[in-house]
Design an enzyme around this catalytic site. Structure first.
Site, PDB file in Angstrom:
ATOM      1  N   HIS A 225      -6.911  -6.360  10.544  1.00  0.00           N
ATOM      2  CA  HIS A 225      -7.225  -5.813   9.079  1.00  0.00           C
ATOM      3  C   HIS A 225      -8.517  -6.099   9.601  1.00  0.00           C
ATOM      4  CE1 HIS A 225      -5.011  -6.614   5.152  1.00  0.00           C
ATOM      5  NE2 HIS A 225      -4.637  -6.181   6.052  1.00  0.00           N
ATOM      6  N   GLU A 466       7.079  -2.427   1.970  1.00  0.00           N
ATOM      7  CA  GLU A 466       6.559  -2.406   3.389  1.00  0.00           C
ATOM      8  C   GLU A 466       7.248  -3.315   4.055  1.00  0.00           C
ATOM      9  OE1 GLU A 466       2.866  -4.315   2.816  1.00  0.00           O
ATOM     10  OE2 GLU A 466       2.681  -5.120   0.815  1.00  0.00           O
ATOM     11  N   ASP A 490       2.700  -2.408   7.162  1.00  0.00           N
ATOM     12  CA  ASP A 490       3.744  -3.239   7.565  1.00  0.00           C
ATOM     13  C   ASP A 490       5.828  -2.365   8.252  1.00  0.00           C
ATOM     14  OD1 ASP A 490       2.434  -5.941   8.125  1.00  0.00           O
ATOM     15  OD2 ASP A 490       1.897  -5.362   5.386  1.00  0.00           O
ATOM     16  N   CYS A 537      -0.494   4.405   0.903  1.00  0.00           N
ATOM     17  CA  CYS A 537      -1.175   2.977   2.337  1.00  0.00           C
ATOM     18  C   CYS A 537      -1.692   2.974   2.654  1.00  0.00           C
ATOM     19  CB  CYS A 537      -1.392   2.980  -0.305  1.00  0.00           C
ATOM     20  SG  CYS A 537      -0.573   0.794   0.352  1.00  0.00           S
TER      21      CYS A 537
HETATM   22  C1  PEP Z   1      -0.260  -1.886   5.077  1.00  0.00           C
HETATM   23  O1  PEP Z   1       1.042  -2.176   5.453  1.00  0.00           O
HETATM   24  O2  PEP Z   1       0.166  -0.958   5.054  1.00  0.00           O
HETATM   25  C2  PEP Z   1      -1.005  -2.111   4.036  1.00  0.00           C
HETATM   26  C3  PEP Z   1      -2.027  -1.440   3.490  1.00  0.00           C
HETATM   27  O3  PEP Z   1      -1.096  -3.616   3.604  1.00  0.00           O
HETATM   28  P1  PEP Z   1      -2.725  -4.340   5.186  1.00  0.00           P
HETATM   29  O4  PEP Z   1      -2.952  -3.551   6.030  1.00  0.00           O
HETATM   30  O5  PEP Z   1      -3.222  -4.756   4.286  1.00  0.00           O
HETATM   31  O6  PEP Z   1      -1.159  -5.563   5.333  1.00  0.00           O
HETATM   32 MG    MG Z   2       1.193  -4.797   4.147  1.00  0.00          MG
END
Ligand code: PEP
Ligand code: MG
Length: 587
Positions: A225, A466, A490, A537
């Site tokens: 993140h 995910e 994920d 996303c």
């Molecule tokens: C993902 O897992 O692709 C996602 C968009 O969520 P994050 O990166 O916040 O885990």
């Molecule tokens: Mg995620």
């Protein structure tokens, strides 16, 4: 590490040139300054070029150093003052928490007060200061660790779980003791490059973007993140740099986020080259600005929505500047970090209202807080977990802590009157979880109606896909939700069993793996069979080598860090989808 000595230096200017090891060398010279440029190869996690001074950021965790104090009595006074302040802070937290969550859950803060007041705790700290002449921070850290270790060794599960309470309580005190030092470490009047051992997402989001040029870290990974936040902020970043970065505090550096290179004390040639490269990069970005206002539509007329992923309210500007069609993912968990207690319903309401209002004409997808033990959120009381990504996280926290979940849902529903809100659930594995959430939402709506509070009855409920489990049963999931969004970050780590944060496995983390592409196709087909939109996303959404693939699948929306939107729009506009379906033939 490489090093360069520039120009012709007469040998006699060196008294000694010592190399302790490849990363740690000392140059002793007698009368002339020697310009030495250091070059490091790391891993670029956010594109772009930054040139500026380094400020070394010291994390709370690494800052607990042992120092000997001259005046133990004065140090005990400092400790006692901090203790009083910690107790006041924790009592305030308890009072606030009682308004938002149940008394039983709020009691954690009182437990922390009791730990800090405990005579064994206090006596040990004071003894360490008096006898060993330790500084208060170090004495508190040793004490909480040694007491916590005793609890950890118990067989009784309840006593065992007190380990993290004791560490947390000690950390509250240490943070107060360190307060001044902490601030000094990164506050600056001019924008700077932050160097650190490692940055937590909560630390990154707490820094003022206008004062930042980029990040250099020893530890980190492309898919963490922290890296995603750096990309969202549009700040060049390199991680996995093998150097003692604290030595470079105050030095001039260049970050090449694309090549993953760092130059310390750049020589004139390198500086000139990078000034030129930076100029070119700015030109390239400006050129992309020509895409602003153009529709996100392929050469042969296939439309796709290009939306922004944001984590903080400050990111709204980047979403607007980069001409996002909508907000495809607001990671609401960042409202919950860097604070001592849960954000109240009103605080959350104000935040959601702001995002929704800023994209009034388009849809705004707000994801339920995807919190986990990975983040340093003391008030959440999630015990240490060996594998937080697969642990107590996302919807799992909501299911166990209905009051906390209801507060977020109430705030979201209240904000829904200001635009077109979509609520997205995270880490869903089965339809029962969704059915449960629907029941909670009905309760919330009933409550709001009874209170005469307005809400929009058209709020859409969707889920992130995910986990492989969710992907495989996406036919069932798609029947009961209004939309799905594929979280490829994920989904990739869980499908391939490759920790997305483990840089050693970087080359095995293969989002192009046939298994991932097939899963994306399965999810997309299932969504379309049910007549609901599907978006991507995860970070893969901005990978332009996959733009034709997503178009071929008729993915409805790609949501990504704002700085990538215009590049993807340009790729979309150059693609002829009547040719691309071939891509799907080999899947
Ligand atoms: C993902 O897992 O692709 C996602 C968009 O969520 P994050 O990166 O916040 O885990
Ligand atoms: Mg995620």
């Amino acid at each position: 590490m490489f090093f360069h000595i520039l120009g012709y230096l007469p040998v006699d200017i060196f008294d000694i040139l010592l190399f302790n090891n490849i990363n740690d060398f000392v140059i002793v010279y007698n009368y002339r300054e020697v310009i030495v440029m250091l070059e490091f190869q790391g891993c670029g996690v956010s594109d772009g070029i930054a040139i500026g001074k380094i400020v070394y950021y010291t994390n709370v965790r690494e800052n607990i150093k042992e120092c000997k104090v001259d005046d133990p009595q004065a140090e005990i006074e400092r400790y006692r003052n901090a203790l009083e302040l910690a107790k006041i802070q924790l009592q305030k937290l308890y009072d606030e928490a009682c308004l938002n969550i149940s008394k039983a859950e709020s009691a954690i803060f009182q437990t922390h007060i009791m730990i800090l007041e405990d005579s064994k705790f206090v006596d040990t700290v004071e003894e360490l200061i008096t006898v060993n002449r330790f500084n208060a921070e170090y004495a508190v850290s040793c004490t909480s660790k040694s007491i916590a270790d005793i609890f950890k060794s118990f067989d009784d599960e309840y006593l065992k779980s007190r380990y993290s309470d004791i560490i947390d309580a000690g950390n509250t005190l240490i943070k107060i003791l360190q307060n001044k030092k902490q601030k000094k470490t990164y506050e600056s009047d001019v924008p700077v490059i932050i160097a650190a051992k490692e940055l937590m997402p909560s630390e990154t989001v707490s820094m003022k973007k206008s004062k930042l040029l980029g990040f250099i870290t020893n530890k980190g990974s492309t898919n963490s993140h922290t890296a995603i936040i750096a990309r969202t902020m549009g700040l060049p970043s390199v991680t996995q740099v093998d150097a003692v970065l604290s030595k470079f505090d105050g030095k001039t550096a260049i970050i090449d986020g694309k090549l993953g290179k760092i130059y310390i004390d750049p020589d004139k040639t390198t500086m000139a080259m990078y000034n030129f490269k930076k100029e070119r990069y700015v030109k390239y970005r400006n050129n992309l600005n020509k895409q602003i206002g153009l529709p996100s539509v392929s050469k042969n007329g296939q439309k796709i929505k290009l939306s922004a992923n944001i984590g903080m309210l400050d990111d709204i500007d980047a979403a607007i500047t980069n001409d996002a069609d909508a907000i495809g993912l607001f990671r609401s968990e960042y409202l919950f970090v860097n604070r001592l207690s849960y954000p109240s319903e009103n605080e959350q309401f104000e935040a959601y209202k702001r995002v929704i209002k800023s994209f009034k004409k388009s849809e705004v997808v707000i994801r339920i807080a995807d919190l986990s033990a990975d983040e340093d959120i003391n008030y959440l009381d999630i015990p240490f977990e060996k594998n937080p990504f697969m642990g107590f996280r996302g919807i799992r926290i909501c299911l166990e802590n209905e009051e906390f979940f209801k507060t977020q849902l109430r705030a979201l529903y209240r904000a829904s009157v200001f635009g077109r809100l979509k609520i997205m659930l995270t880490m869903i594995n089965n339809v029962e979880e969704i059915e449960y959430v629907k029941r909670v939402i009905e309760k919330i709506k009933m409550e709001l109606r009874a209170e005469g509070v307005q809400y929009n009855d058209n709020v859409r409920l969707g889920v992130m896909i995910e986990t492989p489990a969710a992907a495989i049963i996406s036919d069932e999931i798609c029947k009961i939700v209004d939309f799905v969004s594929i979280g490829t970050n994920d989904l990739t780590q869980f499908t391939l069993a490759i920790d997305r944060g483990n840089q050693k496995l970087k080359y095995s983390y293969e989002p192009y793996h046939k298994a991932i592409l097939r899963l994306i196709k399965i999810i997309s087909d299932n969504a379309h069979k049910c007549g609901i939109p599907v978006s991507v996303c995860g970070d893969l959404a901005s990978d332009i080598s996959l733009t034709p693939f997503f178009l071929a699948l008729k993915i409805d929306e790609l949501s990504m860090v704002p700085s990538q939107i215009l590049q993807v729009r340009s790729a979309v506009r150059e693609t002829d989808t009547s040719i691309v379906p071939k891509i799907l033939e080999n899947l």
